[in-house]
Write an enzyme that holds these catalytic residues in place. Structure first.
Site, PDB file in Angstrom:
ATOM      1  N   ASP A  44       1.083  -1.385  -0.030  1.00  0.00           N
ATOM      2  CA  ASP A  44       0.053  -0.100  -0.011  1.00  0.00           C
ATOM      3  C   ASP A  44       0.955   1.008  -0.005  1.00  0.00           C
ATOM      4  OD1 ASP A  44      -2.139   1.936   0.516  1.00  0.00           O
ATOM      5  OD2 ASP A  44      -3.178   0.491   1.838  1.00  0.00           O
ATOM      6  N   ASP A  45       0.888   2.101  -1.076  1.00  0.00           N
ATOM      7  CA  ASP A  45       1.618   3.416  -1.083  1.00  0.00           C
ATOM      8  C   ASP A  45       2.796   3.062  -1.503  1.00  0.00           C
ATOM      9  OD1 ASP A  45      -0.842   4.731  -0.875  1.00  0.00           O
ATOM     10  OD2 ASP A  45      -0.044   5.584   1.234  1.00  0.00           O
ATOM     11  N   CYS A  80      -5.504   5.012  -3.289  1.00  0.00           N
ATOM     12  CA  CYS A  80      -5.635   3.593  -2.996  1.00  0.00           C
ATOM     13  C   CYS A  80      -7.029   3.108  -3.337  1.00  0.00           C
ATOM     14  CB  CYS A  80      -5.879   3.269  -1.450  1.00  0.00           C
ATOM     15  SG  CYS A  80      -4.383   3.853  -0.421  1.00  0.00           S
ATOM     16  N   ASP A 329      -0.590  -0.464  -4.642  1.00  0.00           N
ATOM     17  CA  ASP A 329      -1.731   0.006  -5.389  1.00  0.00           C
ATOM     18  C   ASP A 329      -1.499   1.447  -5.992  1.00  0.00           C
ATOM     19  OD1 ASP A 329      -1.364   1.302  -2.841  1.00  0.00           O
ATOM     20  OD2 ASP A 329      -3.358   0.993  -2.105  1.00  0.00           O
ATOM     21  N   ASN A 330      -0.648   2.034  -5.402  1.00  0.00           N
ATOM     22  CA  ASN A 330      -0.070   3.624  -5.967  1.00  0.00           C
ATOM     23  C   ASN A 330       1.250   3.858  -5.192  1.00  0.00           C
ATOM     24  OD1 ASN A 330      -2.620   4.155  -3.879  1.00  0.00           O
ATOM     25  ND2 ASN A 330      -0.624   5.317  -3.338  1.00  0.00           N
TER      26      ASN A 330
END
Ligand SMILES: *[C@@H]1O[C@H](CO)[C@@H](O)[C@H](O)[C@H]1NC(C)=O
Ligand SMILES: *[C@@H]1O[C@H](CO)[C@@H](O)[C@H](O)[C@H]1NC(C)=O
Ligand SMILES: *[C@@H]1O[C@H](CO)[C@@H](O)[C@H](O)[C@H]1NC(C)=O
Ligand SMILES: *[C@@H]1O[C@H](CO)[C@@H](O)[C@H](O)[C@H]1NC(C)=O
Ligand SMILES: *[C@@H]1O[C@H](CO)[C@@H](O)[C@H](O)[C@H]1NC(C)=O
Length: 667
Positions: A44-45, A80, A329-330
């Site tokens: 995540d991130d 997200c 996700d990003n």
């Protein structure tokens, strides 16, 4: 001191760039004629631009050295929820209309209103004959209040993190298969995911059925802190991620890489979003470096999962027939162009994400520049699973040729171009305690990447434009679209037309946008083809894309362009017309039956409570003040400490967002 393994891996990776790799023969997969298993590890991130992969020794050893690192993989909406939904559905955000993390433009409830979870990746995998498993964070706003309203569809086994505890590393709270949430006192969240993931694999020991296992820890996302005694609405703040106790000492001298775009003395970004950021002082830079170290530390517990999973696959004799994919996700930025920590912009730090693939037929020790996006992942998984016919025709993504056999797929990935898009009336700020600030972050950006050229062209809702030649200027410092630069108008004409198609594309027009601009020239499939001077006049007379005004959500009328004609918008699209809440109600009345299982939440259901009360409820699940995560627990240990979340928490319907959780920080 940098620990020695880090140094050795930094060396190893640079060595990878000069290795001549030989492709693995594909016969191993064909021999068995068995569907391959798919293991997807999803952080995540995690950015791909600040060397985070270099600090993950097991990822290097078991995935990068044994597979391919894809350097040009992108999230097309760098936040997200929009990004996860794009991946799950194989669609751009402009086709899901999930553009934020919470109501009214995103989050689990909005996602259900739009019925997006009724036809998506895990269901397609099940149709392809797979057992499907999910552990970790699926979707924003999946919470102690709506964990079974509805239970996410398409999983044979799921163990989902639930809000408001998703971003609290020392409080591990999960709902298993939509049951009442449980927590594990004094246990590091990533370690619980680690153990559950290995257990999920162990359940595959006595079955030959192919499996799809998705493991989604939250590292290196920032952590949320709810302060007990401050009686106001701003008492929820974010801080850098909390590492496991055993990793808290690592990387003491490591700093955010000082790339040319890091906190520049002169601000070079020209668009409104950036130009007001002031030069970061020493204290602020120190905080960024500390946040960066915590991110790397928090990723260590993720890295430790990799050998455990590999070992279990090996034990079952399934390693050779399993694809293991690693992504996030990003991305994330920390001080680039002076910006405080955050995401959701179109700079490479936010949109370029890690992608590593190993598996039967995947080249080993290889670095690939193939261009792909998150919406291509689902169709690619289904191609590996020999289940292409379960991918609906409305899917925007194409198949990424991770193995030679996929090179001639009838629905290939878009060759060199994709759009990045975002709609928001504020700037996201994380990790430094600060809240978000006002400002417009609504834009459409085109990326075109090939071995001959590499451009980024952005149109902001403010009418501002940017053009970067990413080959010469990878850090986006010199905006070529300014009056004092002699800009190449012929290039701009092409880029603008291509952006105008991709910003509203659907299905096949996302995979190959050129026929929309050149209906009678099927030979045009790249920017290079379109740059031929015989098309100069054609491009010159096309109107330029502009937003009508600045909005924090996706409105078709606000973004209309000559290419948004009915043929582009409605091709094969009957079943993906964006559904509004009112339409759902209407459908139910019309058919006289409850067609959709979505539970509608009216705002009346939500309790009005004081912030003190919210804090008390939040604290019903204890959170260790001492560092936790000294060792990964065994499943027996987990079983012993598992406790049900107090009933009171489940019964109270609190709108956590309203009390400062999440939305403001755009997680
Ligand atoms: C959680 O662990 C702490 C520290 O070990 C202990 O003091 C506390 O009683 C535990 N709480 C619950 C509800 O198990
Ligand atoms: C910043 O801008 C000033 C004024 O234009 C210029 O003199 C200086 O050289 C620039 N500094 C850097 C590091 O680019
Ligand atoms: C750095 O900037 C912050 C935010 O403007 C300010 O609060 C702080 O006092 C500054 N610190 C120093 C050492 O200048
Ligand atoms: C786009 O809109 C802005 C603001 O309305 C305007 O200033 C600008 O000239 C427009 N650009 C083009 C290329 O039409
Ligand atoms: C997206 O959803 C928002 C919120 O419901 C709505 O206002 C907007 O019209 C929708 N956009 C499209 C293109 O359907």
């Amino acid at each position: 001191m940098v620990p020695s393994f880090v140094v050795s891996f930094l060396v190893t990776t640079s060595w990878l760039f000069v290795t001549l790799a030989t492709p693995t023969s594909e016969t191993s997969i064909e021999n068995k004629n068995k569907k391959p298993n798919i293991l997807f590890i999803f952080t995540d991130d995690q950015d791909a631009r600040m060397d985070t992969l270099e600090y993950m020794p097991n990822l290097q050893k078991y995935l990068i050295q044994e597979g391919t690192l894809y350097r040009n993989h992108y999230a097309t909406s760098a936040l997200c929820c929009p990004s996860r939904v794009s991946l799950l559905r194989g669609q751009y955000a402009h086709n899901t209309n999930i553009t934020d993390v919470g109501m009214p433009y995103g989050g689990y409830e909005r996602y259900n209103e739009l019925q997006l979870g009724e036809d998506y990746l895990p269901i397609w995998m099940q149709k392809a004959g797979y057992s499907t498993h999910y552990i970790g964070k699926l979707m924003n706003k999946y919470s102690v209040n709506n964990y079974n309203k509805p239970i996410p569809a398409g999983f044979d086994y799921q163990d989902q993190l639930v809000d408001p505890y998703t971003y609290v590393y020392n409080t591990a709270v999960f709902s298993k298969d939509g049951e009442e949430p449980v927590y594990f006192n004094n246990t590091y969240q990533t370690d619980v995911i680690h153990t559950k993931a290995v257990d999920a694999l162990k359940k595959q020991r006595n079955t030959e059925k192919p499996f799809f296992l998705w493991v989604a820890p939250i590292a290196p996302h920032g952590q949320f802190v709810k302060e007990g005694d401050i009686n106001d609405l701003v008492s929820t703040r974010t801080e850098p991620p909390e590492p496991a106790a055993r990793h808290a000492h690592l990387f003491q001298d490591v700093k955010v890489p000082r790339h040319p775009n890091f906190n520049p003395v002169n601000q070079t970004k020209t668009a409104s979003y950036w130009k007001e950021f002031s030069y970061l002082n020493e204290t602020q830079v120190k905080a960024l470096d500390e946040a960066y170290r915590k991110r790397l530390q928090s990723l260590q517990a993720v890295d430790e999962m990799i050998p455990s999973l590999i070992q279990e696959l090996e034990f079952q004799g399934k390693l050779e027939n399993t694809f293991i994919i690693f992504s996030s996700d990003n991305g994330f930025h920390l001080g680039q162009h002076r910006a405080p920590p955050g995401k959701a912009t179109d700079i490479e730090e936010d949109i370029n994400v890690p992608l590593v693939v190993r598996g039967p037929g995947v080249r080993k020790r290889h670095i690939s520049d193939l261009v792909s996006s998150h919406h291509d992942i689902a169709p690619t998984f289904l191609a590996l699973a020999k289940g292409d016919h379960h991918v609906p025709s409305w899917v925007d993504g194409g198949v990424i040729p991770w193995i030679p056999k996929l090179r001639n797929h009838p629905k290939p990935v878009s060759r060199e171009s994709f759009a990045v898009e975002f709609w928001m009336d504020k700037l996201i700020v994380e990790n430094v305690g600060a809240s978000t600030r006002p400002g417009w972050n609504t834009y459409k950006t085109l990326r075109v990447i090939s071995d001959k050229y590499n451009y980024k062209y952005a149109v902001w809702c403010t009418g501002e434009r940017e053009l970067y030649n990413m080959q010469e200027d990878p850090y986006e410092i010199n905006n070529l679209y300014t009056s004092d630069n002699a800009i190449d108008l012929k290039l701009i004409d092409r880029l603008d037309a291509l952006l105008s198609v991709l910003k509203a594309c659907r299905a096949h027009t996302c995979r190959n946008p050129w026929p929309v601009i050149h209906p009678n020239d099927p030979d045009i499939v790249t920017l290079k083809d379109a740059l031929h001077k015989k098309y100069d006049e054609h491009y010159k007379q096309l109107s330029k894309f502009n937003f009508s005004k600045c909005l924090g959500y996706y409105s078709i009328e606000n973004e209309e362009h000559m290419f948004d004609d009915r043929s582009l918008l409605s091709n094969n699209q009957k079943n993906v017309q964006l559904v509004t809440k009112r339409q759902i109600h209407f459908d139910i009345e019309e058919s006289g039956e409850k067609r959709c299982s979505v539970q509608q939440h009216s705002s009346n259901d939500v309790e009005q409570v004081t912030d003190k009360e919210v804090t008390r409820l939040f604290n019903l699940v204890p959170r260790s003040e001492e560092p936790v995560g000294h060792a990964v627990p065994t499943s027996e240990e987990l079983k012993k400490i598992e406790q049900r979340v107090p009933d009171e928490l489940l019964k109270r319907n609190v709108d956590w967002v309203k009390y400062g959780f999440y939305n403001r920080f755009g997680n």
